[in-house]
Design an enzyme around this catalytic site. Structure first.
Site, mmCIF file in Angstrom:
data_model
loop_
_atom_site.group_PDB
_atom_site.id
_atom_site.type_symbol
_atom_site.label_atom_id
_atom_site.label_comp_id
_atom_site.label_asym_id
_atom_site.label_seq_id
_atom_site.Cartn_x
_atom_site.Cartn_y
_atom_site.Cartn_z
ATOM 1 N N ASN A 84 0.815 -1.175 0.051
ATOM 2 C CA ASN A 84 -0.034 0.225 0.032
ATOM 3 C C ASN A 84 0.934 1.217 0.029
ATOM 4 O OD1 ASN A 84 -1.789 2.109 0.448
ATOM 5 N ND2 ASN A 84 -2.043 1.622 2.498
ATOM 6 N N TRP A 85 0.992 1.787 -1.112
ATOM 7 C CA TRP A 85 1.887 3.069 -1.427
ATOM 8 C C TRP A 85 1.558 4.329 -0.571
ATOM 9 C CZ3 TRP A 85 3.852 2.839 -7.068
ATOM 10 C CH2 TRP A 85 4.847 1.656 -7.157
ATOM 11 N N LYS A 86 0.020 4.368 -0.298
ATOM 12 C CA LYS A 86 -0.390 5.695 0.428
ATOM 13 C C LYS A 86 -0.034 6.806 -0.693
ATOM 14 C CE LYS A 86 0.554 3.442 4.828
ATOM 15 N NZ LYS A 86 0.542 3.435 6.074
ATOM 16 N N HIS A 97 -9.366 0.899 4.668
ATOM 17 C CA HIS A 97 -8.099 1.214 5.365
ATOM 18 C C HIS A 97 -8.539 1.868 6.501
ATOM 19 C CE1 HIS A 97 -3.873 2.077 6.469
ATOM 20 N NE2 HIS A 97 -3.583 1.326 5.854
ATOM 21 N N GLU A 106 -6.772 4.190 7.700
ATOM 22 C CA GLU A 106 -6.248 5.834 7.587
ATOM 23 C C GLU A 106 -7.635 6.544 6.796
ATOM 24 O OE1 GLU A 106 -2.756 5.304 5.353
ATOM 25 O OE2 GLU A 106 -1.861 4.752 7.273
ATOM 26 N N GLU A 142 -5.437 -5.094 10.587
ATOM 27 C CA GLU A 142 -4.572 -4.243 10.734
ATOM 28 C C GLU A 142 -4.933 -3.549 11.967
ATOM 29 O OE1 GLU A 142 -2.516 -3.145 6.731
ATOM 30 O OE2 GLU A 142 -4.103 -1.814 7.039
ATOM 31 N N GLY A 182 2.348 1.788 10.727
ATOM 32 C CA GLY A 182 3.346 3.128 10.629
ATOM 33 C C GLY A 182 3.862 3.417 11.952
ATOM 34 N N SER A 233 3.354 -2.427 10.046
ATOM 35 C CA SER A 233 4.568 -2.464 10.480
ATOM 36 C C SER A 233 5.520 -3.895 9.924
ATOM 37 C CB SER A 233 5.068 -2.125 11.714
ATOM 38 O OG SER A 233 4.753 -0.594 11.779
ATOM 39 N N GLY A 240 2.929 -1.227 4.226
ATOM 40 C CA GLY A 240 2.775 0.357 3.864
ATOM 41 C C GLY A 240 4.350 0.525 3.590
ATOM 42 N N GLY A 241 4.844 1.072 4.586
ATOM 43 C CA GLY A 241 6.191 1.915 4.512
ATOM 44 C C GLY A 241 7.273 1.107 3.757
HETATM 45 C C1 PEP Z 1 -0.509 0.065 5.833
HETATM 46 O O1 PEP Z 1 -0.492 1.013 5.268
HETATM 47 O O2 PEP Z 1 -1.656 -0.889 5.432
HETATM 48 C C2 PEP Z 1 0.418 -0.690 6.741
HETATM 49 C C3 PEP Z 1 0.265 -1.563 7.203
HETATM 50 O O3 PEP Z 1 1.381 0.392 6.896
HETATM 51 P P1 PEP Z 1 2.861 0.297 7.600
HETATM 52 O O4 PEP Z 1 3.482 -1.374 6.899
HETATM 53 O O5 PEP Z 1 3.749 1.314 7.385
HETATM 54 O O6 PEP Z 1 2.655 -0.126 9.276
#
Ligand code: PEP
Length: 249
Positions: free
Chosen positions: A9-11, A95, A97, A167, A173, A213, A234-235
């Site tokens: 997930n590039w956000k 998500h 966010e 999640e 994050g 994470s 994500g990251g």
């Molecule tokens: C996500 O964006 O769904 C996520 C899990 O982010 P991260 O891996 O950065 O925690």
């Protein structure tokens, strides 16, 4: 046998140029990776470039969100048929966010999930508790409500086509990952909810991803768990070599 999914997930990151560079770097690193679905979710503006760059490869492309109406006076929105028309195969829905910053509710998640299914997309539906909810032992109840309301009115056939991402919000994050044991406990509960609502076969077939994470150095432990069928990252999905090492866990 559930086929794993490793999704990035590039956000709100990456231009068209950066997207093409990423895909070009990723291609050789995953060309022999046939054990899982490899999914990237760029922002809307880079979807077309990602789809073109990934054409003829095993890299699949996902939206990060969609609107439930097909078309109409909804300025700024993008619909499920539009994503499908572009060549997307997946779409992230609900998500945390989106829930936190854009007012998404279980009801809107339900409408978006149904719209994704109707357009032939595979929705990756995100559910998870906040830290405050976990601390007062509300995880089970929160997840059950998100599950029941988010998947309200879905048929068993619909449900077969869904991917769920667990999640925990406190792990997204933050660098704070749920231990494999913590994740598995909730994954098992989700499978139980699925069984109660959609039956044993649908529950057995349901792919449940963990997100929060996930990194190259912790994915192996998570993927070693029978009930964890992949990761939503994500990251750590923003660099091709890092993402590839998670694909090739
Ligand atoms: C996500 O964006 O769904 C996520 C899990 O982010 P991260 O891996 O950065 O925690």
């Amino acid at each position: 046998m559930r086929r794993p999914v490793i999704a990035g997930n590039w956000k709100l990151y990456k231009t068209v140029k950066e997207t093409v560079q990423f895909v070009e770097q990723l291609k050789p690193l995953v060309q022999n990776s046939s054990h899982c679905d490899i999914v990237i979710a760029p922002p809307f503006t880079a979807l077309s470039a990602a789809i073109h760059a990934a054409a003829g490869t095993n890299i699949l492309v996902s939206g990060q969100d969609l609107f439930w109406e097909k078309e109409g006076a909804f300025t700024g929105e993008v619909s499920a048929p539009m994503l499908a028309d572009l060549g997307c195969q997946f779409c992230i829905v609900g998500h945390s966010e989106r829930r936190q910053y854009f007012g998404e509710t279980n009801e809107t998640v339900n409408r978006k999930t149904q719209a994704a299914l109707a357009a032939g997309l595979t929705p990756i539906v995100c559910i998870g508790e906040t830290l405050a909810e976990r601390e007062v032992n509300q995880t089970h109840t929160v997840i059950q409500t998100q599950f029941d309301e988010g998947f309200n009115n879905l048929t068993v056939q619909d449900f077969f086509r869904i991917v769920v991402a667990y999640e925990p919000v406190w792990a997204i994050g933050t660098g704070r990952t749920a231990t494999p044991e913590m994740a598995v406990e909730v994954h098992k509960q989700i499978r139980q909810f699925a069984q109660q609502k959609f039956g044993s076969e649908a529950s057995r077939e349901l792919r449940i991803l963990y997100g929060g994470s996930v990194k190259p150095n912790n994915i192996k432990g998570l993927m070693a768990q029978v009930d964890i069928d992949g990761a939503l990252v994500g990251g750590a999905s923003l660099k091709a070599d890092s993402f590839a090492s998670m694909v090739n866990f």
